[in-house]
Motif scaffolding. Structure first.
Motif, PDB file in Angstrom:
ATOM      1  N   TYR A  10       0.866  -2.618  -3.141  1.00 30.75           N
ATOM      2  CA  TYR A  10       1.616  -3.751  -3.145  1.00 30.75           C
ATOM      3  C   TYR A  10       2.691  -3.764  -1.848  1.00 30.75           C
ATOM      4  O   TYR A  10       2.816  -4.559  -1.245  1.00 30.75           O
ATOM      5  CB  TYR A  10       2.108  -4.069  -4.419  1.00 30.75           C
ATOM      6  N   GLY A 101      -0.151 -19.650  -8.264  1.00 26.26           N
ATOM      7  CA  GLY A 101      -0.611 -18.410  -8.227  1.00 26.26           C
ATOM      8  C   GLY A 101      -1.910 -18.314  -8.364  1.00 26.26           C
ATOM      9  O   GLY A 101      -2.550 -17.514  -7.470  1.00 26.26           O
ATOM     10  N   SER A 102      -2.478 -19.066  -9.104  1.00 25.92           N
ATOM     11  CA  SER A 102      -4.172 -19.151  -9.139  1.00 25.92           C
ATOM     12  C   SER A 102      -4.666 -19.732  -7.867  1.00 25.92           C
ATOM     13  O   SER A 102      -5.707 -19.042  -7.261  1.00 25.92           O
ATOM     14  CB  SER A 102      -4.582 -19.917 -10.250  1.00 25.92           C
ATOM     15  N   THR A 105      -4.247 -16.653  -5.261  1.00 26.31           N
ATOM     16  CA  THR A 105      -5.446 -15.717  -5.364  1.00 26.31           C
ATOM     17  C   THR A 105      -6.837 -16.086  -4.976  1.00 26.31           C
ATOM     18  O   THR A 105      -7.425 -15.329  -4.361  1.00 26.31           O
ATOM     19  CB  THR A 105      -5.146 -15.270  -6.839  1.00 26.31           C
ATOM     20  N   PRO A 203       0.358 -12.894  -6.321  1.00 30.23           N
ATOM     21  CA  PRO A 203      -0.985 -13.485  -6.448  1.00 30.23           C
ATOM     22  C   PRO A 203      -1.684 -13.267  -4.970  1.00 30.23           C
ATOM     23  O   PRO A 203      -2.888 -12.843  -4.876  1.00 30.23           O
ATOM     24  CB  PRO A 203      -0.790 -15.121  -6.511  1.00 30.23           C
ATOM     25  N   TYR A 205      -1.519 -10.450  -3.235  1.00 31.23           N
ATOM     26  CA  TYR A 205      -1.957  -9.052  -3.449  1.00 31.23           C
ATOM     27  C   TYR A 205      -3.129  -9.191  -4.188  1.00 31.23           C
ATOM     28  O   TYR A 205      -4.224  -8.468  -3.868  1.00 31.23           O
ATOM     29  CB  TYR A 205      -0.944  -8.374  -4.066  1.00 31.23           C
ATOM     30  N   HIS A 206      -3.351  -9.772  -5.347  1.00 31.41           N
ATOM     31  CA  HIS A 206      -4.533  -9.732  -6.157  1.00 31.41           C
ATOM     32  C   HIS A 206      -5.678 -10.452  -5.254  1.00 31.41           C
ATOM     33  O   HIS A 206      -7.127 -10.081  -5.527  1.00 31.41           O
ATOM     34  CB  HIS A 206      -4.092 -10.343  -7.390  1.00 31.41           C
ATOM     35  N   SER A 221      -8.005 -14.418 -10.457  1.00 31.23           N
ATOM     36  CA  SER A 221      -7.041 -15.526 -10.574  1.00 31.23           C
ATOM     37  C   SER A 221      -6.291 -15.051 -11.994  1.00 31.23           C
ATOM     38  O   SER A 221      -4.928 -15.489 -12.060  1.00 31.23           O
ATOM     39  CB  SER A 221      -7.628 -16.750 -10.539  1.00 31.23           C
ATOM     40  N   SER A 224      -4.129 -12.099 -12.013  1.00 38.69           N
ATOM     41  CA  SER A 224      -2.961 -12.536 -11.086  1.00 38.69           C
ATOM     42  C   SER A 224      -2.002 -13.277 -11.872  1.00 38.69           C
ATOM     43  O   SER A 224      -0.747 -13.027 -11.836  1.00 38.69           O
ATOM     44  CB  SER A 224      -3.491 -13.307  -9.859  1.00 38.69           C
ATOM     45  N   TRP A 227      -0.291 -10.848 -14.209  1.00 40.09           N
ATOM     46  CA  TRP A 227       0.755  -9.878 -13.729  1.00 40.09           C
ATOM     47  C   TRP A 227       2.051 -10.655 -13.080  1.00 40.09           C
ATOM     48  O   TRP A 227       3.091 -10.085 -12.944  1.00 40.09           O
ATOM     49  CB  TRP A 227       0.072  -8.929 -12.834  1.00 40.09           C
ATOM     50  N   THR A 228       1.790 -11.908 -12.521  1.00 40.02           N
ATOM     51  CA  THR A 228       2.989 -12.676 -11.937  1.00 40.02           C
ATOM     52  C   THR A 228       3.905 -12.926 -13.222  1.00 40.02           C
ATOM     53  O   THR A 228       5.092 -12.791 -12.944  1.00 40.02           O
ATOM     54  CB  THR A 228       2.447 -14.008 -11.328  1.00 40.02           C
TER      55      THR A 228
END
Lengths: 245, 254
Positions: A10, A101-102, A105, A203, A205-206, A221, A224, A227-228
């Motif tokens: 990351y 975020g989704s 990703t 996101p 990164y994922h 997703s 992500s 973790w976010t």
């Protein structure tokens, strides 16, 4: 070991984001597109949630303040503090981890599985800079989004309190200004800034390092989002400890 | 021309490429063939500079890639065009924007000049009235042609194609093969095609590199491949009855 590997990867990605910048004219267009996708397109849900969140906080506070010795203005004070300190910056950020975020990703992940990222690399383009940097810059506007959320939250609180018959308008306005500490706003905006960085990079990164096909894009997703959210909660705790204790 | 000498590459202790030495000729369609797992994709990615070899050298027109600094490597990559197996067109861009992309990134041309170049290459790959469409709105064969147009718009010296006709019907596949060959001859570029399609081998195999388990097992052209006695090649080529008959006909001089 995997977590250590992921953390290291990351930070390597973050370093790469700021190397070999994409041509400025291209980058400018990408930033405007990301502002539209990440900020403007999220305003509807943010307005909706903020308004009703403020209203619910007020009703719940009002229903729990039965003691006649406690002034009604405390309802507005409590709503203001809750909204500014926690609900707007943190709650909205977790909603954004799901929405923005989704999206980040899955869009980067789809580019990965369809070899679009390889196409960028073969052309000699720094794909992390091309894909992630505009998102970081676009999300620098995130504190402004949180400011709008705060305003709408307090507006929702006012309307639920006054029109619901829980508190008079002048009492609400007086409570709203009671013991106001401007530093709390600064704290909220500092938090929002860090949350914006998390929302843009975790996101990404994922999506960027995902492997597999369409099914894995969906899994990435979900991972992500988890973790976010975890990162937001941890950073929220650390910043609160550092800035308010 | 691309010269490869003693190329080794492995992952997690497993050697994938075991010392390949070969040449890819300028102005010719150079085909890398072999069974799945023979190292074709790794070889192609080494040629593209996406993987660093553990040992050996790759020279592009006598320039050793390993001796270049980061800036020089990027400059060299700008002279490469790539057609991916799945086309790898950018979903969010129109066809014209996809083809224009390398020009926007690497040239200072005015928009009108870029559009002129885009229209010229789209015409060259026989595509009309698609400028404003998105990749999802055109067929797989048309997507491949757009990918070829994007790969050649910046006038590359080297063109790489990863299974360019996979997923296409035989007629479209032949059209794509012939288009790549024509563009190679017209522009005198070094074209490297990764394929396991025997029709392509027969049609456009001007220089064929046959890989087996990470080694160069055989090299020749599409006439020679039907006459070779190399067992690895014959096992691969004559897995189909059609090609067995073609070989018999070739040997009989028909």
């Amino acid at each position: 070991m995997k977590y250590l590997h992921d953390i290291g990867q990351y930070f390597i990605m973050l370093k790469d984001v700021f190397r070999r910048m994409t041509k400025a004219s291209v980058l400018r267009q990408l930033i405007f597109k990301e502002i539209d996708d990440l900020i403007i397109n999220s305003m509807g849900i943010i307005i909706f949630i903020s308004f009703f969140l403020g209203a619910v906080v007020t009703i719940q506070t009002a229903l729990n303040l039965n003691n006649p010795l406690i002034p009604k203005s405390l309802i507005a004070f409590t709503a203001r503090q809750s909204i500014i300190l926690e609900f707007s910056p943190t709650f909205i950020s977790i909603i954004m981890a799901g929405k923005v975020g989704s999206y980040i990703t899955s869009s980067i992940g789809t580019m990965r599985v369809t070899e679009q990222i390889d196409a960028l690399e073969v052309m000699g383009i720094n794909s992390t800079n091309y894909l992630v940097f505009p998102k970081i810059i676009a999300l620098l506007l995130y504190p402004f989004v949180i400011a709008i959320s705060m305003f709408l939250g307090i507006l929702g609180a006012y309307m639920a309190g006054v029109f619901g018959g829980f508190i008079a308008s002048d009492q609400f306005l007086s409570g709203l200004q009671e013991d106001f500490i401007p530093y709390h706003l600064a704290y909220a905006f500092i938090k929002s800034f860090f949350f914006a960085l998390i929302l843009a990079t975790v996101p990404s990164y994922h999506g960027y390092y995902m492997k597999g096909g369409a099914l894995e894009v969906g899994q990435a997703s979900t991972t992500s989002f988890v973790w976010t959210s975890v990162m937001l909660i941890i950073v929220n705790y650390i910043l609160t400890q550092l800035l308010l204790s | 021309m691309i010269k490869v000498e003693d190329l080794h590459k492995g992952f997690n202790g497993e050697e994938i490429l075991k010392g390949i030495t070969t040449e890819f000729y300028q102005g010719k369609t150079n085909l890398i063939i072999g069974q799945s797992g023979s190292g074709k994709t790794v070889f192609m990615k080494c040629l593209l500079g996406l993987f660093s070899p553990e040992q050996g050298t790759i020279k592009y027109n006598d320039v050793d890639y390993s001796t270049l600094n980061a800036e020089e490597k990027r400059d060299l990559r700008k002279k490469m065009g790539m057609v991916f197996q799945g086309s790898a067109l950018f979903d969010s861009m129109t066809i014209a924007e996809n083809v224009m992309f390398p020009l926007r990134m690497f040239t200072k041309l005015k928009k009108e000049e870029m559009m002129e170049r885009v229209n010229k290459v789209l015409k060259r790959v026989n595509l009309k009235n698609v400028n404003h469409k998105y990749p999802s709105e055109i067929s797989g064969g048309m997507q491949k042609r757009v990918a070829i147009a994007r790969a050649i718009v910046n006038e590359p010296k080297f063109l790489f194609c990863d299974e360019p006709n996979s997923g296409l019907d035989p007629k479209s596949a032949m059209i794509i093969d012939n288009l790549i060959q024509e563009i190679t001859h017209e522009n005198n570029i070094t074209t490297v095609i990764n394929t396991h399609d025997m029709n392509s081998v027969l049609e456009i195999g001007e220089n064929i590199i046959f890989l087996q388990k990470g080694n160069l097992a055989w090299q020749g052209n599409n006439n020679e491949i039907f006459k070779t006695e190399n067992e690895a090649v014959t096992n691969f080529v004559y897995s189909s009855d059609l090609f067995k008959k073609v070989r018999e006909a070739q040997l009989k001089g028909l």
